[in-house]
Scaffold this motif. Structure first.
Motif, PDB file in Angstrom:
ATOM      1  N   ASP A   3       1.826   0.681 -11.852  1.00  0.00           N
ATOM      2  CA  ASP A   3       1.037   0.537 -10.675  1.00  0.00           C
ATOM      3  C   ASP A   3      -0.319   0.137 -11.157  1.00  0.00           C
ATOM      4  OD1 ASP A   3       3.039   1.203  -9.094  1.00  0.00           O
ATOM      5  OD2 ASP A   3       2.583   3.257  -9.019  1.00  0.00           O
ATOM      6  N   ALA A  27      -7.842   4.640  -9.045  1.00  0.00           N
ATOM      7  CA  ALA A  27      -7.750   3.112  -8.647  1.00  0.00           C
ATOM      8  C   ALA A  27      -9.061   2.649  -7.835  1.00  0.00           C
ATOM      9  CB  ALA A  27      -6.596   3.200  -7.511  1.00  0.00           C
ATOM     10  N   ALA A  41      -6.045   0.923  -1.621  1.00  0.00           N
ATOM     11  CA  ALA A  41      -5.188   1.674  -2.821  1.00  0.00           C
ATOM     12  C   ALA A  41      -4.371   2.655  -1.857  1.00  0.00           C
ATOM     13  CB  ALA A  41      -5.597   2.490  -3.905  1.00  0.00           C
ATOM     14  N   ALA A 101     -10.950  -0.745  -6.633  1.00  0.00           N
ATOM     15  CA  ALA A 101     -10.421  -0.912  -5.271  1.00  0.00           C
ATOM     16  C   ALA A 101     -11.339  -0.347  -4.269  1.00  0.00           C
ATOM     17  CB  ALA A 101      -9.291  -0.043  -5.086  1.00  0.00           C
ATOM     18  N   VAL A 140      -0.023   3.344  -5.477  1.00  0.00           N
ATOM     19  CA  VAL A 140      -0.286   3.818  -6.792  1.00  0.00           C
ATOM     20  C   VAL A 140       0.699   4.973  -6.688  1.00  0.00           C
ATOM     21  CG1 VAL A 140      -2.351   2.841  -7.478  1.00  0.00           C
ATOM     22  CG2 VAL A 140      -2.425   4.942  -5.928  1.00  0.00           C
ATOM     23  N   VAL A 157      -2.622  -2.680  -9.513  1.00  0.00           N
ATOM     24  CA  VAL A 157      -4.085  -2.488  -9.047  1.00  0.00           C
ATOM     25  C   VAL A 157      -5.043  -3.490  -9.758  1.00  0.00           C
ATOM     26  CG1 VAL A 157      -5.983  -0.908  -9.320  1.00  0.00           C
ATOM     27  CG2 VAL A 157      -3.991   0.047  -8.633  1.00  0.00           C
TER      28      VAL A 157
END
Length: 254
Positions: A43, A79, A64, A84, A11, A47
């Motif tokens: 990104d 994220a 992440a 994540a 990210v 994710v």
């Protein structure tokens, strides 16, 4: 490969896509001070796809990763709020060019024993579109870029990746471990809910540096000048097709 593989997703913090870009007075970059920044849109898609793989039972963990100054942790929290499991921040104030980013990802992928690295196909700030390809080369892993659809094979040892090419769609069989990059039509990223935003504040962020990973991030490229595109000329309204042909001939276009 077992069902509990680890997915690493990159990210990047960039200037928000809705912000009007302004060139710095020194013409060596664009203004970022006081400008709204957010996660790179490609990104966000990466994710989302990583989280979907975990929700389908194909992955056990989504990690992440972001690289840059301290404020990148805000992007990592986004994220984490999306779903994540944990995050890694490679903190540095130095300019990170694609090769340096790829080398850092290489070290982290090996250290974390990642089975799959998912990246956006490009960042909207520099539009380099090379980090994923460089990373696959460094790791000597298979790669699939510009994905519009991703699925896991029946025996869970490979991916079935559909990518957009000039002639239509191309389907690749990609053995794992692998590196993939995501295009716009792969999915629609979810919004982080308030409860998940609060939970994200408690999720761990592991802090690393280029030095701790043994990577030299000295820039290999030098920016000579950044200029705004010239203003577009006003259009001309033509009455007939012949007028169009005559103007094209006059402009040396045909």
């Amino acid at each position: 490969m077992s069902s509990g593989y680890r997915v690493m997703v990159g990210v990047k913090r960039v200037v928000d896509f809705a912000v009007k870009i302004r060139v710095r007075p020194d013409k060596l970059g664009v203004e970022t001070a006081g400008v709204k920044q957010a996660m790179n849109p490609f990104d966000e898609i990466a994710v989302e796809e990583a989280i979907r793989l975990r929700e389908k039972g194909h992955a056990a963990e989504v990690v992440a990763v972001s690289m840059g100054p301290t404020v990148c942790q805000e992007t990592l929290r986004t994220a984490l709020a999306m779903g994540a499991d944990r995050a890694i921040h490679v903190e540095t104030t130095k300019e990170l060019q694609p090769l340096a980013v790829a080398k850092l990802f290489e070290k982290l992928a090996l250290k974390e024993k990642a089975d799959l690295v998912v990246l956006g196909k490009q960042a909207i700030d520099d539009d380099s579109n090379v980090t994923g390809q460089m990373l696959a080369g460094l790791l000597r892993w298979p790669q699939a870029t510009f994905l519009s659809k991703l699925s896991v094979s029946g025996d869970k040892t490979a991916l079935e990746a559909v990518r957009e090419v000039d002639g239509g769609l191309q389907t690749l069989h990609v053995p794992l471990p692998a590196v993939v990059s995501c295009d716009l039509r792969l999915n629609e990223p979810r919004f982080a809910t308030l409860p998940n935003i609060m939970k994200a504040k408690k999720k761990p962020i592991d802090k690393q540096t280029p030095e701790s990973l043994g990577v030299d991030v000295t820039p290999r490229l030098q920016t000579v000048s950044v200029d705004e595109p010239p203003p577009r000329k006003a259009g001309v309204k033509l009455e007939t097709v012949q007028d169009l042909v005559d103007n094209l001939k006059k402009g040396g276009m045909i």
